[in-house]
Design an enzyme around this catalytic site. Structure first.
Site, PDB file in Angstrom:
ATOM      1  N   GLU A   1       0.633  -1.031   0.415  1.00 21.74           N
ATOM      2  CA  GLU A   1       0.157   0.117   0.151  1.00 21.74           C
ATOM      3  C   GLU A   1       0.988   1.230   0.407  1.00 21.74           C
ATOM      4  OE1 GLU A   1      -3.418  -1.529   2.206  1.00 21.74           O
ATOM      5  OE2 GLU A   1      -2.131  -0.960   3.418  1.00 21.74           O
TER       6      GLU A   1
HETATM    7  C1  NGO Z   1      -4.180  -4.819   4.935  1.00 24.44           C
HETATM    8  C2  NGO Z   1      -2.921  -3.242   5.150  1.00 24.44           C
HETATM    9  C3  NGO Z   1      -2.723  -3.146   6.147  1.00 24.44           C
HETATM   10  C4  NGO Z   1      -4.049  -3.642   7.413  1.00 24.44           C
HETATM   11  C5  NGO Z   1      -5.017  -4.748   7.215  1.00 24.44           C
HETATM   12  C6  NGO Z   1      -6.055  -5.292   7.488  1.00 24.44           C
HETATM   13  C7  NGO Z   1      -1.917  -5.399   4.480  1.00 24.44           C
HETATM   14  C8  NGO Z   1      -0.912  -6.470   3.665  1.00 24.44           C
HETATM   15  N1  NGO Z   1      -1.696  -3.897   4.619  1.00 24.44           N
HETATM   16  O1  NGO Z   1      -3.139  -5.368   4.717  1.00 24.44           O
HETATM   17  O2  NGO Z   1      -2.072  -2.239   6.758  1.00 24.44           O
HETATM   18  O3  NGO Z   1      -3.919  -3.353   8.704  1.00 24.44           O
HETATM   19  O4  NGO Z   1      -5.005  -4.638   5.564  1.00 24.44           O
HETATM   20  O5  NGO Z   1      -6.905  -5.432   7.272  1.00 24.44           O
END
Ligand code: NGO
Length: 527
Positions: free
Chosen positions: A336
């Protein structure tokens, strides 16, 4: 019929359970029994043959004989059983006669480095493995073959029968993981150890610690002390922060290693870095430190890719943290990074991989790192919900290994139901059957059995604050994931799993654990 033989046949001893918390030693006798048999072991063994009518009782005369190299495992088992049986259970070097034998000879080569053979006869309980890790996993199976009272923290009356037969067992995948997000909420050393103790019962062999995020930095780095003292001061919702000293982190690493669990440290980069950027103004492109952050948005922070100091920082962090972690992996996050341009992302991830490799570690990262030029050795952790990802499939075709954590199946922070008090639901609701009914080797098109390194259950902690919260979200879904990771696909059966899993409930109660009493599972009465 001899009463012991009858006992063997009726090894299913179902006594009544109190609906309130079990108080071993207070509520007993009468509450600490369960349905224990070869068919109540989770993950289900690769092969097992019960010997009806045969039982081996652990008694006041039982000794544990261990080969050199297995003494530590014998001590671990003895300590557990001494507490509940009250027996002395001396640990002795082999050879010996009868009792419990932990041997590093005589296991079939087919069980490999992590498997074991367990033979229970009237004369003895014998666990054989090629490597200590296999013996440890065999001991976990043995624990599940004992009455649940064996897990009590006070002396129980017994008897301590183990059903007779032979199990030959080895894992489907070498990597069986759990991830704990200690960044959104901090969990102290005792809480992490408690989770490790629960994980090993289901043959987890990696614990991935998400040590940094926007809301908190959780490990002391001597060359950048404000990371912990400033970046570690916060948590989601303004809850208390915290961080591990190096000695505390080593304590976790050693505790895990003694239980054949490898710690995988993660420093999430280049996004998810607000806690670091808030700690050091000079890490920011504009030289200004942003405020500390306690919300739950994602994707707003980025390390400054054009700044030379960024790579000094990464090198210092990787060097200091790899010095504390003997395991092969260093997880660089990489998810992300929506505040980093694609070109910058590639530049950063390529340099970060070089730094990690330069310190002798294998890179692992969320599968987003496939958007850079992943090294042939880099392990991708797949976390999306989709069954199609062309870039990951192409990487797998080039030989890249993938850890499967699809969020719609494996995320332990998703709610079970809409009404679940804890958790998120962006990836959907995950009831136990949803966590169980998928195949790591077919979920992602183009990423087949040979490309899958294993399965990991991530527990993100935006809404998770206590050990009771961790346990509620991980149990029973984590055991479901570990059956997918350990047991051969040919054993897969939802109806069988419903029974096996139900048999774990009384054990969790005796262990003082919280868990979600899913209506999809047949729990023994009162558990
Ligand atoms: C995503 C995000 C995390 C969140 C999570 C919550 C990933 C790999 N990045 O997973 O920052 O905490 O969802 O479900």
């Amino acid at each position: 019929m001899h009463s012991r033989a009858l006992h063997a046949l009726l090894i299913t001893v179902t006594l009544s359970f109190m609906p309130a918390a079990v108080r071993p030693g207070v509520d007993s006798p009468g509450i600490l029994a369960s349905q224990v048999s070869f068919s109540s072991v989770v993950p289900i063994p690769a092969s097992s043959v019960a010997a009806p009518g045969i039982v081996h009782d652990i008694t006041t005369n039982t000794a544990i004989f261990a080969d050199t190299g297995a003494i530590g495992i014998a001590d671990y088992l003895a300590q557990k059983l001494r507490t509940s049986t009250g027996y002395t259970l001396p640990v002795r070097a082999t050879p010996g006669v009868g009792g419990i034998q932990l041997l590093l000879t005589g296991a079939p080569p087919s069980v490999g480095a992590q498997g074991y053979q367990l033979d229970v006869s009237t004369d003895a309980i014998v666990v054989r493995a090629n490597q200590p890790a296999g013996l440890f996993h065999g001991v976990q199976t043995l624990r599940q073959l004992l009455p649940v009272a064996a897990e009590a923290t006070t002396v129980q009356p017994g008897p301590w029968p183990v059903p007779g037969g032979t199990i030959v067992d080895q894992p489907r995948f070498v990597y069986r993981g759990a991830m704990l997000d200690v960044a959104r909420h901090f969990f102290n050393v005792a809480q992490v150890k408690r989770y490790i103790d629960q994980l090993v019962l289901y043959k987890v062999n990696h614990l991935h610690l998400h040590l940094s995020d926007d809301q908190g930095w959780r490990i002391v780095i001597d060359s950048w002390p404000r990371l912990a003292t400033v970046g570690g001061s916060t948590a989601v919702n303004r809850d208390p922060g915290g961080y591990y000293t190096k000695a505390e982190f080593s304590d976790i690493v050693n505790y895990a290693a003694a239980r054949f669990v490898t710690i995988v440290p993660e420093i999430d980069m280049p996004g998810h870095t607000n806690a670091a950027l808030a700690s050091y103004a000079e890490l920011n492109c504009d030289g200004n430190a942003p405020p500390l952050y306690t919300g739950t948005r994602v994707g707003f922070s980025s390390l400054c890719v054009s700044l030379p100091l960024t790579y000094t920082f990464v090198d210092d962090v990787v060097r200091e943290l790899t010095a504390l972690t003997p395991g092969p992996y260093f997880h660089i996050g990489g998810d992300e990074a929506s505040s980093t341009t694609p070109a910058d992302y590639t530049t950063f991830v390529n340099r970060a991989q070089g730094i990690v490799a330069g310190h002798g570690k294998t890179v692992s990262g969320w599968h987003d790192v496939v958007n850079a030029d992943e090294l042939p050795s880099t392990v991708l952790q797949y976390w999306n919900t989709s069954g199609t990802n062309n870039a990951v499939a192409a990487a797998a075709a080039r030989g890249t290994k993938v850890i499967m954590s699809p969020a719609s199946k494996a995320y332990l922070d998703m709610k079970y139901q809409n009404s679940t008090r804890l958790g998120l639901k962006w990836a959907g609701l995950i009831e136990v059957q949803t966590a169980y009914e998928w195949d790591p080797a077919t979920f992602l098109t183009g990423v087949g059995e040979a490309s899958v390194l294993g399965v990991e259950g991530p527990l993100w902690s935006e809404t998770i604050r206590t050990s009771a919260d961790i346990e509620f979200m991980a149990f029973p879904r984590l055991p479901a994931l570990m059956e997918l990771a350990w047991s051969p696909r040919s054993t897969h059966s939802w109806t069988g799993f419903q029974q096996r899993l139900g048999a774990q409930g009384p054990r969790w109660r005796v262990m003082g654990m919280n868990y979600y009493q899913s209506r999809q599972i047949t729990w023994p009465e009162g558990s």
